[in-house]
Design a protein around this motif. Sequence first.
Motif, PDB file in Angstrom:
ATOM      1  N   ARG A  52     -25.958 -19.900  36.152  1.00  0.00           N
ATOM      2  CA  ARG A  52     -25.815 -19.081  34.956  1.00  0.00           C
ATOM      3  C   ARG A  52     -24.378 -18.968  34.492  1.00  0.00           C
ATOM      4  NH1 ARG A  52     -26.837 -14.081  36.553  1.00  0.00           N
ATOM      5  NH2 ARG A  52     -27.155 -13.303  34.433  1.00  0.00           N
ATOM      6  N   SER A  53     -23.436 -19.511  35.245  1.00  0.00           N
ATOM      7  CA  SER A  53     -22.027 -19.414  34.881  1.00  0.00           C
ATOM      8  C   SER A  53     -21.723 -20.284  33.661  1.00  0.00           C
ATOM      9  CB  SER A  53     -21.141 -19.848  36.051  1.00  0.00           C
ATOM     10  OG  SER A  53     -21.350 -19.028  37.176  1.00  0.00           O
ATOM     11  N   THR A  54     -20.833 -19.793  32.813  1.00  0.00           N
ATOM     12  CA  THR A  54     -20.482 -20.512  31.585  1.00  0.00           C
ATOM     13  C   THR A  54     -18.972 -20.670  31.429  1.00  0.00           C
ATOM     14  OG1 THR A  54     -20.436 -18.446  30.328  1.00  0.00           O
ATOM     15  CG2 THR A  54     -22.536 -19.639  30.406  1.00  0.00           C
ATOM     16  N   GLY A  55     -18.246 -20.594  32.519  1.00  0.00           N
ATOM     17  CA  GLY A  55     -16.793 -20.520  32.438  1.00  0.00           C
ATOM     18  C   GLY A  55     -16.322 -19.094  32.616  1.00  0.00           C
ATOM     19  N   LEU A  56     -17.247 -18.157  32.471  1.00  0.00           N
ATOM     20  CA  LEU A  56     -17.030 -16.744  32.757  1.00  0.00           C
ATOM     21  C   LEU A  56     -17.963 -16.331  33.890  1.00  0.00           C
ATOM     22  CD1 LEU A  56     -16.890 -15.313  29.117  1.00  0.00           C
ATOM     23  CD2 LEU A  56     -14.962 -15.774  30.631  1.00  0.00           C
ATOM     24  N   PRO A  57     -17.662 -15.256  34.599  1.00  0.00           N
ATOM     25  CA  PRO A  57     -18.518 -14.857  35.725  1.00  0.00           C
ATOM     26  C   PRO A  57     -19.940 -14.522  35.281  1.00  0.00           C
ATOM     27  CG  PRO A  57     -16.396 -13.725  35.802  1.00  0.00           C
ATOM     28  CD  PRO A  57     -16.463 -14.407  34.474  1.00  0.00           C
ATOM     29  N   ALA A  58     -20.898 -14.871  36.119  1.00  0.00           N
ATOM     30  CA  ALA A  58     -22.300 -14.533  35.898  1.00  0.00           C
ATOM     31  C   ALA A  58     -22.835 -13.919  37.179  1.00  0.00           C
ATOM     32  CB  ALA A  58     -23.106 -15.776  35.504  1.00  0.00           C
ATOM     33  N   SER A  59     -23.071 -12.626  37.157  1.00  0.00           N
ATOM     34  CA  SER A  59     -23.504 -11.911  38.359  1.00  0.00           C
ATOM     35  C   SER A  59     -24.932 -12.290  38.738  1.00  0.00           C
ATOM     36  CB  SER A  59     -23.420 -10.399  38.135  1.00  0.00           C
ATOM     37  OG  SER A  59     -22.088 -10.006  37.876  1.00  0.00           O
ATOM     38  N   PRO A  60     -25.263 -12.212  40.021  1.00  0.00           N
ATOM     39  CA  PRO A  60     -26.647 -12.493  40.430  1.00  0.00           C
ATOM     40  C   PRO A  60     -27.613 -11.464  39.858  1.00  0.00           C
ATOM     41  CG  PRO A  60     -25.386 -11.558  42.249  1.00  0.00           C
ATOM     42  CD  PRO A  60     -24.404 -11.848  41.158  1.00  0.00           C
ATOM     43  N   VAL A  61     -28.851 -11.881  39.656  1.00  0.00           N
ATOM     44  CA  VAL A  61     -29.871 -10.983  39.136  1.00  0.00           C
ATOM     45  C   VAL A  61     -30.070  -9.826  40.117  1.00  0.00           C
ATOM     46  CG1 VAL A  61     -32.294 -10.789  38.464  1.00  0.00           C
ATOM     47  CG2 VAL A  61     -31.015 -12.882  37.935  1.00  0.00           C
ATOM     48  N   LEU A 119     -18.855 -29.923  37.844  1.00  0.00           N
ATOM     49  CA  LEU A 119     -17.692 -30.523  37.196  1.00  0.00           C
ATOM     50  C   LEU A 119     -17.608 -30.097  35.732  1.00  0.00           C
ATOM     51  CD1 LEU A 119     -17.722 -34.125  38.723  1.00  0.00           C
ATOM     52  CD2 LEU A 119     -16.081 -32.295  39.186  1.00  0.00           C
ATOM     53  N   ALA A 120     -18.760 -30.057  35.065  1.00  0.00           N
ATOM     54  CA  ALA A 120     -18.772 -29.584  33.681  1.00  0.00           C
ATOM     55  C   ALA A 120     -18.342 -28.126  33.608  1.00  0.00           C
ATOM     56  CB  ALA A 120     -20.163 -29.768  33.086  1.00  0.00           C
ATOM     57  N   LEU A 121     -18.807 -27.335  34.570  1.00  0.00           N
ATOM     58  CA  LEU A 121     -18.422 -25.931  34.623  1.00  0.00           C
ATOM     59  C   LEU A 121     -16.929 -25.786  34.866  1.00  0.00           C
ATOM     60  CD1 LEU A 121     -19.127 -22.903  34.755  1.00  0.00           C
ATOM     61  CD2 LEU A 121     -19.682 -23.224  37.172  1.00  0.00           C
ATOM     62  N   LEU A 122     -16.374 -26.634  35.718  1.00  0.00           N
ATOM     63  CA  LEU A 122     -14.939 -26.600  35.982  1.00  0.00           C
ATOM     64  C   LEU A 122     -14.157 -26.863  34.705  1.00  0.00           C
ATOM     65  CD1 LEU A 122     -12.896 -26.254  38.286  1.00  0.00           C
ATOM     66  CD2 LEU A 122     -12.966 -28.740  38.611  1.00  0.00           C
ATOM     67  N   GLY A 123     -14.638 -27.801  33.888  1.00  0.00           N
ATOM     68  CA  GLY A 123     -13.985 -28.049  32.605  1.00  0.00           C
ATOM     69  C   GLY A 123     -14.028 -26.829  31.701  1.00  0.00           C
ATOM     70  N   MET A 124     -15.159 -26.133  31.680  1.00  0.00           N
ATOM     71  CA  MET A 124     -15.261 -24.920  30.863  1.00  0.00           C
ATOM     72  C   MET A 124     -14.324 -23.832  31.384  1.00  0.00           C
ATOM     73  SD  MET A 124     -19.301 -24.552  29.845  1.00  0.00           S
ATOM     74  CE  MET A 124     -20.001 -24.849  31.478  1.00  0.00           C
ATOM     75  N   LYS A 125     -14.146 -23.764  32.704  1.00  0.00           N
ATOM     76  CA  LYS A 125     -13.231 -22.773  33.267  1.00  0.00           C
ATOM     77  C   LYS A 125     -11.792 -23.057  32.835  1.00  0.00           C
ATOM     78  CE  LYS A 125     -15.865 -21.711  37.472  1.00  0.00           C
ATOM     79  NZ  LYS A 125     -15.865 -21.757  38.945  1.00  0.00           N
ATOM     80  N   ILE A 126     -11.415 -24.339  32.866  1.00  0.00           N
ATOM     81  CA  ILE A 126     -10.061 -24.705  32.440  1.00  0.00           C
ATOM     82  C   ILE A 126      -9.840 -24.338  30.983  1.00  0.00           C
ATOM     83  CG2 ILE A 126      -8.501 -26.650  32.062  1.00  0.00           C
ATOM     84  CD1 ILE A 126      -9.779 -27.970  34.523  1.00  0.00           C
ATOM     85  N   GLN A 127     -10.844 -24.621  30.146  1.00  0.00           N
ATOM     86  CA  GLN A 127     -10.752 -24.277  28.735  1.00  0.00           C
ATOM     87  C   GLN A 127     -10.642 -22.766  28.543  1.00  0.00           C
ATOM     88  OE1 GLN A 127     -14.119 -25.512  26.424  1.00  0.00           O
ATOM     89  NE2 GLN A 127     -13.168 -25.028  24.471  1.00  0.00           N
ATOM     90  N   THR A 128     -11.416 -22.022  29.318  1.00  0.00           N
ATOM     91  CA  THR A 128     -11.373 -20.566  29.219  1.00  0.00           C
ATOM     92  C   THR A 128     -10.037 -20.014  29.676  1.00  0.00           C
ATOM     93  OG1 THR A 128     -13.768 -20.435  29.600  1.00  0.00           O
ATOM     94  CG2 THR A 128     -12.483 -18.437  29.994  1.00  0.00           C
ATOM     95  N   LEU A 129      -9.501 -20.581  30.767  1.00  0.00           N
ATOM     96  CA  LEU A 129      -8.235 -20.094  31.308  1.00  0.00           C
ATOM     97  C   LEU A 129      -7.095 -20.272  30.326  1.00  0.00           C
ATOM     98  CD1 LEU A 129      -6.433 -19.054  33.619  1.00  0.00           C
ATOM     99  CD2 LEU A 129      -6.301 -21.416  34.444  1.00  0.00           C
ATOM    100  N   TRP A 130      -7.013 -21.442  29.690  1.00  0.00           N
ATOM    101  CA  TRP A 130      -5.880 -21.747  28.830  1.00  0.00           C
ATOM    102  C   TRP A 130      -6.166 -21.450  27.367  1.00  0.00           C
ATOM    103  CZ3 TRP A 130      -1.715 -21.800  31.394  1.00  0.00           C
ATOM    104  CH2 TRP A 130      -1.696 -22.283  32.710  1.00  0.00           C
ATOM    105  N   ASN A 131      -7.134 -20.601  27.119  1.00  0.00           N
ATOM    106  CA  ASN A 131      -7.422 -20.146  25.761  1.00  0.00           C
ATOM    107  C   ASN A 131      -6.431 -19.053  25.389  1.00  0.00           C
ATOM    108  OD1 ASN A 131      -8.791 -18.573  23.571  1.00  0.00           O
ATOM    109  ND2 ASN A 131     -10.357 -20.130  23.897  1.00  0.00           N
ATOM    110  N   GLY A 132      -6.013 -19.022  24.130  1.00  0.00           N
ATOM    111  CA  GLY A 132      -5.054 -18.013  23.705  1.00  0.00           C
ATOM    112  C   GLY A 132      -5.625 -16.611  23.679  1.00  0.00           C
TER     113      GLY A 132
END
Length: 211
Positions: A90-99, A149-162
């Motif tokens: 359920r993660s999208t580059g942001l945390p997703a807590s367990p149900v 790996l796709a999630l890791l890319g989204m995390k990088i994008q999220t981290l370096w977002n203004g």
Amino acid sequence: RDLLGAGLFFGLSVIGVGQWVLVFFALALWLPMMVPAGPPGLQLRAAAAFAVGGLLFIAPMGAWNSARGGGLVLTSGDAGLNFFTGNNERSTGLPASPVGLRDTPQFEEGDARRLAEQALGRALPPAGVARYWTGRGLEWITAHPGAWLALLGMKIQTLWNGYEIPDNYHYVFMRKNFLPTLWPLVTFSLVAPLALIGAVMPFWRRRDVAA
């Protein structure tokens, strides 16, 4: 001496915010490349001074927590849950807590323990709860390496977002409604590029010129 003091303050920060422990160890490894050329062993001594300063705070806290937490617990027992919330389907580059876990600080620790104990059918110490959630995250990563790996890319994008993504505080809301005097100050969108330049400077500047 300055680096010893910096390590002390950084170690104190790690006790308050456990996530900084990774940054602390990364800085200790990075320091030899950032110290200008000098007498033999200067770079290693600088890194050691920083590391010793931080460990003066981190080591006693880690020993105390581990002795009472049923295993290795450096600063807090939520490292496993943090790992899982960032590495699941359920993660999208942001945390997703367990149900079943309430995203409220006063409930998170208890809910994480309850869910882990229900899944395993036995009582768990803090280290056991952390191991359970770490294992859940690793299971998902090994079963879905492409998605990770796709999630890791989204995390990088999220981290370096203004845009500074809010957690406990909504930074834009606070600056707009309560702290208008902060508007002229710099934000992550300016600090981050400068930090990147500073991080790679040791690889192109002359070793005999201090930054």
